[in-house]
Design an enzyme around this catalytic site. Structure first.
Site, PDB file in Angstrom:
ATOM      1  N   GLU A 259       4.335  -4.763   7.638  1.00  0.00           N
ATOM      2  CA  GLU A 259       3.699  -3.874   8.261  1.00  0.00           C
ATOM      3  C   GLU A 259       4.049  -3.431   9.898  1.00  0.00           C
ATOM      4  O   GLU A 259       4.178  -2.364  10.024  1.00  0.00           O
ATOM      5  CB  GLU A 259       2.100  -4.174   8.357  1.00  0.00           C
ATOM      6  CG  GLU A 259       1.484  -3.980   6.880  1.00  0.00           C
ATOM      7  CD  GLU A 259       1.652  -5.170   5.800  1.00  0.00           C
ATOM      8  OE1 GLU A 259       2.377  -6.124   6.451  1.00  0.00           O
ATOM      9  OE2 GLU A 259       0.933  -5.449   4.962  1.00  0.00           O
TER      10      GLU A 259
ATOM     11  N   GLU B 172      -0.538  -9.335  -0.207  1.00  0.00           N
ATOM     12  CA  GLU B 172      -2.010  -9.496   0.202  1.00  0.00           C
ATOM     13  C   GLU B 172      -2.792  -9.544  -1.127  1.00  0.00           C
ATOM     14  O   GLU B 172      -3.807 -10.389  -1.382  1.00  0.00           O
ATOM     15  CB  GLU B 172      -2.556  -8.441   1.108  1.00  0.00           C
ATOM     16  CG  GLU B 172      -1.885  -8.481   2.344  1.00  0.00           C
ATOM     17  CD  GLU B 172      -2.199  -7.232   3.182  1.00  0.00           C
ATOM     18  OE1 GLU B 172      -1.843  -6.188   2.709  1.00  0.00           O
ATOM     19  OE2 GLU B 172      -2.456  -7.503   4.328  1.00  0.00           O
TER      20      GLU B 172
ATOM     21  N   ALA C  12       1.046  -1.013   0.064  1.00  0.00           N
ATOM     22  CA  ALA C  12       0.130  -0.151  -0.063  1.00  0.00           C
ATOM     23  C   ALA C  12       0.877   1.268   0.027  1.00  0.00           C
ATOM     24  O   ALA C  12       2.234   1.193   0.371  1.00  0.00           O
ATOM     25  CB  ALA C  12      -0.903  -0.150   1.233  1.00  0.00           C
TER      26      ALA C  12
ATOM     27  N   GLY D  98       0.751  -4.811   0.998  1.00  0.00           N
ATOM     28  CA  GLY D  98      -0.406  -5.081   0.102  1.00  0.00           C
ATOM     29  C   GLY D  98      -0.377  -5.702  -1.219  1.00  0.00           C
ATOM     30  O   GLY D  98      -1.100  -6.356  -1.784  1.00  0.00           O
TER      31      GLY D  98
HETATM   32  N1  DAK Z   1       4.548   3.109  -1.009  1.00  0.00           N
HETATM   33  C1  DAK Z   1       4.797   4.483  -1.577  1.00  0.00           C
HETATM   34  N2  DAK Z   1       5.971   4.500  -2.440  1.00  0.00           N
HETATM   35  C2  DAK Z   1       6.766   3.325  -2.568  1.00  0.00           C
HETATM   36  C3  DAK Z   1       6.580   2.093  -1.780  1.00  0.00           C
HETATM   37  C4  DAK Z   1       5.247   2.005  -0.993  1.00  0.00           C
HETATM   38  N3  DAK Z   1       4.838   0.874  -0.514  1.00  0.00           N
HETATM   39  N4  DAK Z   1       7.482   1.232  -2.211  1.00  0.00           N
HETATM   40  C5  DAK Z   1       8.522   1.844  -2.941  1.00  0.00           C
HETATM   41  N5  DAK Z   1       7.961   2.975  -3.237  1.00  0.00           N
HETATM   42  C6  DAK Z   1       8.684   4.069  -3.999  1.00  0.00           C
HETATM   43  C7  DAK Z   1       9.834   4.757  -3.222  1.00  0.00           C
HETATM   44  O1  DAK Z   1       9.453   5.772  -2.271  1.00  0.00           O
HETATM   45  C8  DAK Z   1      10.514   5.232  -4.280  1.00  0.00           C
HETATM   46  O2  DAK Z   1      10.356   6.558  -4.614  1.00  0.00           O
HETATM   47  P1  DAK Z   1      11.061   7.720  -5.234  1.00  0.00           P
HETATM   48  O3  DAK Z   1      11.803   8.092  -3.982  1.00  0.00           O
HETATM   49  O4  DAK Z   1      11.821   7.267  -6.454  1.00  0.00           O
HETATM   50  O5  DAK Z   1       9.970   8.877  -5.454  1.00  0.00           O
HETATM   51  C9  DAK Z   1      10.452   4.262  -5.617  1.00  0.00           C
HETATM   52  O6  DAK Z   1       9.258   3.679  -5.307  1.00  0.00           O
HETATM   53  C10 DAK Z   1      11.451   3.366  -5.624  1.00  0.00           C
HETATM   54  O7  DAK Z   1      11.744   2.713  -4.435  1.00  0.00           O
HETATM   55  P2  DAK Z   1      13.025   2.619  -3.788  1.00  0.00           P
HETATM   56  O8  DAK Z   1      13.924   3.708  -4.121  1.00  0.00           O
HETATM   57  O9  DAK Z   1      12.908   2.435  -2.295  1.00  0.00           O
HETATM   58  O10 DAK Z   1      13.683   1.159  -4.294  1.00  0.00           O
HETATM   59  P3  DAK Z   1      14.678   0.227  -3.652  1.00  0.00           P
HETATM   60  O11 DAK Z   1      15.039  -0.834  -4.834  1.00  0.00           O
HETATM   61  O12 DAK Z   1      15.698   0.758  -3.011  1.00  0.00           O
HETATM   62  O13 DAK Z   1      13.886  -0.591  -2.588  1.00  0.00           O
HETATM   63  C11 DAK Z   1      12.008  -1.869  -1.673  1.00  0.00           C
HETATM   64  C12 DAK Z   1      12.774  -1.370  -3.024  1.00  0.00           C
HETATM   65  C13 DAK Z   1      10.535  -2.305  -2.223  1.00  0.00           C
HETATM   66  C14 DAK Z   1      12.833  -2.771  -1.013  1.00  0.00           C
HETATM   67  C15 DAK Z   1      11.780  -0.339  -0.775  1.00  0.00           C
HETATM   68  O14 DAK Z   1      11.175   0.391  -1.861  1.00  0.00           O
HETATM   69  C16 DAK Z   1      10.555  -0.617   0.218  1.00  0.00           C
HETATM   70  O15 DAK Z   1      10.988  -1.134   1.107  1.00  0.00           O
HETATM   71  N6  DAK Z   1       9.283  -0.235  -0.155  1.00  0.00           N
HETATM   72  C17 DAK Z   1       8.498  -0.338   1.004  1.00  0.00           C
HETATM   73  C18 DAK Z   1       7.986  -1.627   1.118  1.00  0.00           C
HETATM   74  C19 DAK Z   1       6.775  -1.900   2.272  1.00  0.00           C
HETATM   75  O16 DAK Z   1       7.177  -1.700   3.448  1.00  0.00           O
HETATM   76  N7  DAK Z   1       5.754  -2.414   1.763  1.00  0.00           N
HETATM   77  C20 DAK Z   1       4.588  -2.413   2.792  1.00  0.00           C
HETATM   78  C21 DAK Z   1       3.762  -1.278   2.822  1.00  0.00           C
HETATM   79  S1  DAK Z   1       2.706  -1.200   4.126  1.00  0.00           S
HETATM   80  C22 DAK Z   1      -4.416  -0.845   5.909  1.00  0.00           C
HETATM   81  C23 DAK Z   1      -4.583  -1.066   4.631  1.00  0.00           C
HETATM   82  C24 DAK Z   1      -3.400  -1.747   4.050  1.00  0.00           C
HETATM   83  C25 DAK Z   1      -2.304  -1.873   4.645  1.00  0.00           C
HETATM   84  C26 DAK Z   1      -2.205  -1.645   5.936  1.00  0.00           C
HETATM   85  C27 DAK Z   1      -3.260  -1.345   6.814  1.00  0.00           C
HETATM   86  N8  DAK Z   1      -5.471  -0.347   6.643  1.00  0.00           N
HETATM   87  C28 DAK Z   1      -6.010   0.853   6.397  1.00  0.00           C
HETATM   88  C29 DAK Z   1      -5.965  -1.144   7.612  1.00  0.00           C
HETATM   89  C30 DAK Z   1      -0.953  -2.397   3.769  1.00  0.00           C
HETATM   90  C31 DAK Z   1       0.211  -1.956   4.310  1.00  0.00           C
HETATM   91  C32 DAK Z   1       1.250  -2.031   3.521  1.00  0.00           C
HETATM   92  O17 DAK Z   1       1.297  -2.456   2.097  1.00  0.00           O
END
Ligand code: DAK
Length: 258
Positions: free
Chosen positions: A131, A111, A63, A108
């Site tokens: 998360e 998921e 997400a 997400g």
């Molecule tokens: N959201 C927004 N932007 C994201 C993103 C994300 N999840 N993942 C990557 N990006 C963006 C980065 O900010 C970056 O943008 P710029 O800086 O270039 O503008 C671009 O994508 C490239 O990412 P990186 O530069 O970080 O690329 P790397 O190869 O260095 O790293 C990575 C790739 C996938 C390991 C890293 O980007 C990363 O850790 N991303 C976050 C992964 C993550 O934590 N995903 C889980 C998100 S939490 C809920 C509803 C839904 C959810 C929870 C609660 N309720 C409302 C109840 C769900 C939650 C989630 O999914």
């Protein structure tokens, strides 16, 4: 559509989440477009769907953390509901949906893949539920679907530790059905979708419904779900054609979906 593309390839629909600059992260607009894309699929002309992400690096990196970062409790619940409604739509979509996971499937992203019927991935795929490291719980069904797919122990380990796993481990624990070199992933997904599309569509749909509904009830009720699905096939032309062909030692030349 800005963030989702749709391609019809014979009986197979291909939905691509296309926001590569943010590694295909799911914000509200992306979620709305995914929902609208599934709503627009012609169920008479389509027998299987492939869901994938644009680019070679990421399926869906979760997400959108930027969008989520300022949510209030109420907004968080509302955002969770938008996602859950879309994911449930995919899970209960009348025809099978194959997730072709071409890279990161985090939060997400993991998921949404779990709301699909079948998951296959490329060898660079990475799965995880990060998360709790962000101060939240999985919010799009992760606590529920991951435990059902890989067992509570493994799901709890992945969710509590927020550790990512690679494709081979995802295969080992049964999160994905197969792993392919990246260049072969879409061909493999298309081949699987084509195999599904060759079979009697009403029977395939009834099987999906029976598996999903049966998993939510006890075995006594589940078996009744199957009996009803099985019985309903005997009202179809495709059942008659399929059995007649077998008895005549031939093959059906295209089921009619009737
Ligand atoms: N959201 C927004 N932007 C994201 C993103 C994300 N999840 N993942 C990557 N990006 C963006 C980065 O900010 C970056 O943008 P710029 O800086 O270039 O503008 C671009 O994508 C490239 O990412 P990186 O530069 O970080 O690329 P790397 O190869 O260095 O790293 C990575 C790739 C996938 C390991 C890293 O980007 C990363 O850790 N991303 C976050 C992964 C993550 O934590 N995903 C889980 C998100 S939490 C809920 C509803 C839904 C959810 C929870 C609660 N309720 C409302 C109840 C769900 C939650 C989630 O999914």
């Amino acid at each position: 559509m800005e963030f989702v593309t749709y391609e019809q390839d014979g009986f197979v629909g291909i939905v691509t989440i296309n926001r590569p600059k943010a590694l295909n992260a799911l914000n509200s607009d992306v979620l709305k477009e995914i929902e609208a894309t599934f709503d627009a699929i012609d169920l008479d002309a389509t027998r299987a769907v492939i869901l994938t992400g644009a680019g070679e690096k990421s399926f869906v990196a979760g997400a959108d953390i930027g969008e989520m970062s300022t949510l209030t409790k109420e907004e968080g619940e509302a955002f969770g509901k938008v996602g859950n409604d879309v994911f449930r739509k995919i899970e209960t979509f009348p025809i099978p949906v194959i997730a072709a996971i071409n890279g990161f499937a985090l939060g997400g992203g993991c998921e949404i893949s779990m709301s699909c019927d079948i998951r296959i991935c490329s060898d660079n795929a990475v799965f995880g539920q990060p998360e709790v490291g962000l101060g939240i719980t999985p919010g799009f069904g992760g606590t529920q679907r991951l435990a059902r797919l890989v067992g509570a122990g493994k799901a709890k380990e992945m969710i509590y530790t927020a550790f990512n796993i690679k494709a081979d481990e995802a295969y080992r624990i049964g999160l994905v059905n197969a792993v392919y070199p990246q260049a072969e992933l879409m061909d493999a997904a298309k081949k699987m979708a084509a195999k599904i599309a060759k079979n009697a569509p009403i029977a395939v749909r009834a099987s999906k419904k029976a598996i999903n509904e049966g998993l939510d009830v006890d075995m006594d009720q589940a078996i009744v779900v199957e009996e009803k699905a099985f019985g309903s096939c005997f009202e179809t032309e495709d059942q008659r054609a399929g059995m007649e062909a077998f008895l005549n030692k031939t093959k059906v030349d295209g089921f009619k979906n009737k």
